[in-house]
Scaffold this active site. Sequence first.
Site, PDB file in Angstrom:
ATOM      1  N   ILE A 158       0.960  -1.222  -0.064  1.00 28.47           N
ATOM      2  CA  ILE A 158       0.017  -0.144   0.197  1.00 28.47           C
ATOM      3  C   ILE A 158       0.942   1.285   0.022  1.00 28.47           C
ATOM      4  CG2 ILE A 158      -0.116   0.255   2.552  1.00 28.47           C
ATOM      5  CD1 ILE A 158      -3.339   0.774   1.868  1.00 28.47           C
ATOM      6  N   TYR A 184      -4.930 -10.714  17.128  1.00 24.52           N
ATOM      7  CA  TYR A 184      -3.913 -11.019  16.123  1.00 24.52           C
ATOM      8  C   TYR A 184      -4.045 -12.644  16.057  1.00 24.52           C
ATOM      9  CZ  TYR A 184       0.708 -11.711  14.068  1.00 24.52           C
ATOM     10  OH  TYR A 184       1.672 -12.199  13.231  1.00 24.52           O
ATOM     11  N   LYS A 230      -4.960 -15.305  13.248  1.00 25.63           N
ATOM     12  CA  LYS A 230      -3.924 -16.282  12.884  1.00 25.63           C
ATOM     13  C   LYS A 230      -4.500 -17.809  12.942  1.00 25.63           C
ATOM     14  CE  LYS A 230      -0.611 -13.577  11.301  1.00 25.63           C
ATOM     15  NZ  LYS A 230      -0.718 -13.484   9.563  1.00 25.63           N
TER      16      LYS A 230
HETATM   17  C1  AKB Z   1       4.259  -9.936  16.889  1.00 25.89           C
HETATM   18  O1  AKB Z   1       5.044  -9.573  17.778  1.00 25.89           O
HETATM   19  O2  AKB Z   1       3.201  -9.632  16.733  1.00 25.89           O
HETATM   20  C2  AKB Z   1       4.942 -10.751  15.561  1.00 25.89           C
HETATM   21  C3  AKB Z   1       4.564 -12.152  15.804  1.00 25.89           C
HETATM   22  C4  AKB Z   1       5.202 -13.076  16.830  1.00 25.89           C
HETATM   23  O3  AKB Z   1       3.794 -12.601  14.983  1.00 25.89           O
HETATM   24  N1  AKB Z   1       6.260 -10.493  15.784  1.00 25.89           N
END
Ligand code: AKB
Length: 322
Positions: free
Chosen positions: A35, A143, A147
């Site tokens: 981007i 996050y 994932k």
């Molecule tokens: C994070 O710290 O979010 C990344 C990971 C471990 O996926 N580096």
Amino acid sequence: MKKIIVIGASGQIGSELTMELRNRFGNDNVIAGDIKNASHDVMNSGPFEIIDVMNENRLEEIIRLHNIDQVYLLAAMLSGNAEKNPKKAWELNMKSLLSILDMAKSGGLLKKVFWPSSIAVFGPTTPRENTPQLTIMEPSTVYGISKQAGERWCEYYFNKYGVDVRSVRYPGLISYKTEAGGGTTDYAVEIFYEAIKSGKYECFLKENTALPMMFMPDAIRGTIDLMESDPAKVKIRSSYNLSGISFTPKELAGEIKKHIPEFTVTYKPDFRQQIAESWPASIDDSDARADWGWNCEYNLASMTEIMLREVKKKLDLVQVTL
Ligand code: AKB
């Protein structure tokens, strides 16, 4: 000859992965996309396209335009930033993956997909030491949730539609070419810059918080090795555990002190401490080793030596150009 696109080519992994793929497969065969503009090296060594991964039509257009058959989809919001903006992180991390998986499924040009997972798929109920490939996974960050869901989607698209999707669970990545952005493991990069610039660093994690980490050259080699492996060897289609070096902030500081004896670190944990405590301290990667020959080359001492040398070179160069 294959035609590859790296989406997220201006990021910490993408900038180095693009250059290595260009070395191996030819500059014109590796399209960089992001981007925002990428590093000077990436921008000047081969094709570059501005791409917003949320724009599916644009993604499709670029893939058709360049006859792309392989995608490395690296665009994502990392753990720290995602906690500040959970819905946006979820949307970005999931929509981009599903768009690419759909394009790979529909019998079109795309033949192979790489998508990175992370140690963030694990959570506070996971065994922390030598975390197995298959174990309890109850991630507590958005996050990590994205994932984990992504891994399920990858496996689903492989089983149901035969999409050749491959993935590894990256630990914290340490590199000097492009800075990390928005992660919990970022301290392990920042510390080198501060050690050289000011001889002191305030760490946002507690001194004894062990996390799995890896030096970028190992991560790049592992990623490409997995993508180049015979499909029959890729037995896990969710994501592979990958282990590099596990250490605490105190151990890393101790290693840096061997080179800069006057270096001092203070500890002021913030919200990322809780994230770090929910993640493994070390990883069992025996499946990756057995299936496609993964092997880590760098240890704490060799990584630290190279980081200090290269970050110093980089900072000296900035001073000269100022
Ligand atoms: C994070 O710290 O979010 C990344 C990971 C471990 O996926 N580096």
